[in-house]
Design a protein around this motif. Structure first.
Motif, PDB file in Angstrom:
ATOM      1  N   THR A  58       0.829  -1.206   0.000  1.00 24.95           N
ATOM      2  CA  THR A  58       0.000   0.000   0.000  1.00 24.95           C
ATOM      3  C   THR A  58       0.863   1.255   0.000  1.00 24.95           C
ATOM      4  O   THR A  58       2.082   1.187   0.150  1.00 24.95           O
ATOM      5  CB  THR A  58      -0.926   0.038   1.232  1.00 24.95           C
ATOM      6  N   GLU A  59       0.196   2.387  -0.149  1.00 27.50           N
ATOM      7  CA  GLU A  59       0.916   3.657  -0.165  1.00 27.50           C
ATOM      8  C   GLU A  59       1.666   3.924   1.141  1.00 27.50           C
ATOM      9  O   GLU A  59       2.642   4.677   1.169  1.00 27.50           O
ATOM     10  CB  GLU A  59      -0.057   4.818  -0.426  1.00 27.50           C
ATOM     11  N   THR A  60       1.226   3.300   2.221  1.00 23.65           N
ATOM     12  CA  THR A  60       1.876   3.498   3.523  1.00 23.65           C
ATOM     13  C   THR A  60       2.954   2.456   3.801  1.00 23.65           C
ATOM     14  O   THR A  60       3.554   2.459   4.879  1.00 23.65           O
ATOM     15  CB  THR A  60       0.836   3.451   4.656  1.00 23.65           C
ATOM     16  N   GLY A  61       3.183   1.558   2.829  1.00 25.40           N
ATOM     17  CA  GLY A  61       4.221   0.542   3.004  1.00 25.40           C
ATOM     18  C   GLY A  61       3.758  -0.729   3.695  1.00 25.40           C
ATOM     19  O   GLY A  61       4.560  -1.597   4.029  1.00 25.40           O
ATOM     20  N   THR A  62       2.440  -0.855   3.905  1.00 23.76           N
ATOM     21  CA  THR A  62       1.880  -2.067   4.494  1.00 23.76           C
ATOM     22  C   THR A  62       1.735  -3.137   3.412  1.00 23.76           C
ATOM     23  O   THR A  62       1.333  -2.840   2.286  1.00 23.76           O
ATOM     24  CB  THR A  62       0.501  -1.783   5.118  1.00 23.76           C
ATOM     25  N   PHE A  63       2.049  -4.380   3.757  1.00 24.25           N
ATOM     26  CA  PHE A  63       1.934  -5.484   2.799  1.00 24.25           C
ATOM     27  C   PHE A  63       0.665  -6.287   3.075  1.00 24.25           C
ATOM     28  O   PHE A  63       0.353  -6.614   4.224  1.00 24.25           O
ATOM     29  CB  PHE A  63       3.156  -6.399   2.881  1.00 24.25           C
ATOM     30  N   LEU A  64      -0.066  -6.581   2.007  1.00 24.23           N
ATOM     31  CA  LEU A  64      -1.307  -7.354   2.104  1.00 24.23           C
ATOM     32  C   LEU A  64      -1.245  -8.491   1.101  1.00 24.23           C
ATOM     33  O   LEU A  64      -0.989  -8.265  -0.081  1.00 24.23           O
ATOM     34  CB  LEU A  64      -2.513  -6.443   1.811  1.00 24.23           C
ATOM     35  N   TRP A  65      -1.444  -9.715   1.585  1.00 23.98           N
ATOM     36  CA  TRP A  65      -1.433 -10.861   0.682  1.00 23.98           C
ATOM     37  C   TRP A  65      -2.765 -11.602   0.734  1.00 23.98           C
ATOM     38  O   TRP A  65      -3.633 -11.249   1.507  1.00 23.98           O
ATOM     39  CB  TRP A  65      -0.269 -11.807   0.971  1.00 23.98           C
ATOM     40  N   GLU A  66      -2.896 -12.594  -0.138  1.00 18.74           N
ATOM     41  CA  GLU A  66      -4.128 -13.320  -0.465  1.00 18.74           C
ATOM     42  C   GLU A  66      -4.940 -12.482  -1.465  1.00 18.74           C
ATOM     43  O   GLU A  66      -5.438 -11.402  -1.141  1.00 18.74           O
ATOM     44  CB  GLU A  66      -4.970 -13.668   0.765  1.00 18.74           C
ATOM     45  N   SER A  67      -5.060 -13.015  -2.664  1.00 15.68           N
ATOM     46  CA  SER A  67      -5.637 -12.270  -3.785  1.00 15.68           C
ATOM     47  C   SER A  67      -7.017 -11.703  -3.498  1.00 15.68           C
ATOM     48  O   SER A  67      -7.305 -10.548  -3.824  1.00 15.68           O
ATOM     49  CB  SER A  67      -5.691 -13.156  -5.035  1.00 15.68           C
ATOM     50  N   ASN A  68      -7.894 -12.488  -2.881  1.00 15.15           N
ATOM     51  CA  ASN A  68      -9.255 -12.001  -2.675  1.00 15.15           C
ATOM     52  C   ASN A  68      -9.348 -11.001  -1.523  1.00 15.15           C
ATOM     53  O   ASN A  68     -10.234 -10.139  -1.510  1.00 15.15           O
ATOM     54  CB  ASN A  68     -10.220 -13.167  -2.477  1.00 15.15           C
ATOM     55  N   ALA A  69      -8.422 -11.080  -0.566  1.00 14.93           N
ATOM     56  CA  ALA A  69      -8.348 -10.045   0.464  1.00 14.93           C
ATOM     57  C   ALA A  69      -7.920  -8.730  -0.180  1.00 14.93           C
ATOM     58  O   ALA A  69      -8.425  -7.657   0.182  1.00 14.93           O
ATOM     59  CB  ALA A  69      -7.353 -10.456   1.550  1.00 14.93           C
TER      60      ALA A  69
END
Length: 202
Positions: A58-69
Motif C-alpha cells: 500500500t501507499e503506507t508501506g503495508t503489505f497485504l497478501w491473499e488475492s481475494n483479500a
C-alpha cells in the motif's frame, strides 16, 4: 503509489491487475517469476512470509497478501463491492468459493497441464482436479441461468475473481462447450470498461 508483486501468468495475480485497471488506479507492477522461485527469496519472504503472489504494497508501506483479500481492500467504497449487507456477504461467499472449490481445481489443472506438461506421475491428481473443477463449473452454470453476473445485474469483484481461471479453463483441459451461460458471462466480463488480458503489460 500502490505496488503489486505478481506473476503475469497467474490468475490470482491477474485479478488484482484487472481490478486496478478497471478502477483506473495507478500502480507499479513488479514481476515475480514463481517458476524461477523468485517468491522464495529472503527479500520476498521478508515482505510476505507465506511466499506467494500476488502481494500488494500500500501507499503506507503495508503489505497485504491473499488475492481475494486484496480485491476486497481495493474495492472498498467503489461500485465493485456492494454496500448492501447481504450482497456484501454474497460477494464474500463467491470469493470463498473461488479460493476453496474453484481455483484449487481449475488453476492447479492449468498449472499441471501448461507448465508441467502433464507428466504421468500427476495423472491421478489431474483427473481428480478436473472432476472437481467440473463440479465447480456446474454450480456456476446453474447460478448464471437466472442472472447476468454473480450478484445479479451488478459486475463486482465476485465476477473478477471467478473470471480469472474460468476464462483460461481450456488451458487446464476443461471443455466449456456445453456451458452456455458461463460462456455468455465470460463475454460480458470481456466487454466491461478498461478490461485487459491476463498477459497485458500495460
Amino acid at each position: 503509489m500502490l505496488k503489486v508483486y505478481g506473476f503475469n501468468e497467474s490468475g490470482n495475480c491477474y485479478k488484482v491487475k484487472l481490478l486496478l485497471k478497471q478502477l483506473c488506479r495507478q500502480f507499479e507492477w513488479v514481476n515475480i517469476d514463481i517458476l524461477k522461485k523468485e517468491n522464495r527469496t529472503p527479500d520476498f519472504l521478508a515482505k510476505n512470509p507465506h511466499g506467494k503472489v500476488p502481494l500488494l504494497e500500500t501507499e503506507t508501506g503495508t503489505f497485504l497478501w491473499e488475492s481475494n483479500a486484496i480485491l476486497y481492500y481495493l474495492s472498498e467504497g467503489t461500485d465493485f463491492l456492494p454496500k448492501n449487507r447481504l450482497e456484501r456477504a454474497q460477494t464474500l461467499q463467491w470469493l470463498f468459493f473461488e479460493q476453496y472449490s474453484h481455483a484449487p481445481n481449475l488453476g492447479v489443472a492449468r498449472y499441471i497441464t501448461r507448465y508441467l506438461g502433464t507428466p504421468s506421475e500427476y495423472q491421478q491428481t489431474l483427473t481428480a482436479k478436473r472432476e472437481l473443477g467440473y463440479v465447480a463449473l456446474d454450480i456456476m452454470e446453474k447460478h448464471l441461468t437466472t442472472r447476468h453476473f454473480f450478484l445479479g445485474d451488478r459486475y463486482t469483484i465476485a465476477d473478477i475473481a471467478l473470471y480469472a481461471y474460468t476464462h483460461v479453463a481450456d488451458e487446464g483441459g476443461f471443455d466449456l462447450t456445453n456451458y452456455r451461460f458461463i460462456k455468455t458471462w465470460l463475454e460480458l466480463v470481456r466487454t466491461q470498461a478498461n478490461h485487459i488480458t491476463m498477459n497485458s503489460l500495460e
